[in-house]
Design an enzyme around this catalytic site. Sequence first.
Site, PDB file in Angstrom:
ATOM      1  N   CYS A  10       2.723   6.811  -5.154  1.00 39.40           N
ATOM      2  CA  CYS A  10       1.599   6.756  -6.093  1.00 39.40           C
ATOM      3  C   CYS A  10       1.114   8.161  -6.431  1.00 39.40           C
ATOM      4  O   CYS A  10       0.617   8.881  -5.564  1.00 39.40           O
ATOM      5  CB  CYS A  10       0.508   5.897  -5.450  1.00 39.40           C
ATOM      6  N   CYS A  31      -2.522   8.993  -5.835  1.00 37.43           N
ATOM      7  CA  CYS A  31      -2.781   9.076  -4.385  1.00 37.43           C
ATOM      8  C   CYS A  31      -2.428  10.465  -3.873  1.00 37.43           C
ATOM      9  O   CYS A  31      -3.134  11.029  -3.032  1.00 37.43           O
ATOM     10  CB  CYS A  31      -1.944   8.054  -3.616  1.00 37.43           C
TER      11      CYS A  31
END
Length: 152
Positions: A78, A81
């Site tokens: 991600c 993230c």
Amino acid sequence: MSEILETDSRGIILPCPACDSANRIAFARLGQKGRCGTCKAELPLPALPVEVTSDVDFTNLIAQSPLPVIVDFWAAWCGPCQMMAPEFAKAAAKASGRAVLAKVNTEKLPGISNTQRIQGIPAFICYQGGREVNRTTGFQPAEKLLGWAEVE
Ligand SMILES: [Zn+2]
């Protein structure tokens, strides 16, 4: 010096800055200063993000911590993230002694994501006294995250 701390089922493992031996800070004693079991040096308050390493560790951390726990639900694939990781580390340093900033890898610990009903990541949940008090999603700078969690 490591950039992340890890849990076991009873606490956070903190290396002693003087002798490097591993000390456990019990979840129930987070926010209090302890001494190294080996060399007796005073241990600093944890100031790094804490990687949760099992479902049981998560349950115990949330249930036993006297400090608010801000959890970052993330995954290696991600992008947001990954952008969030340095901000989360900054927040952990700023909130040292006042909040615990913990990370849950949603791929390694899918059971926690299920019970916490995580849909999009990065997701953040703030827990206090064993209960969820707030949640939000998406990248945010350290100051904004701490303001959201009311840890100024
Ligand atoms: Zn020591």
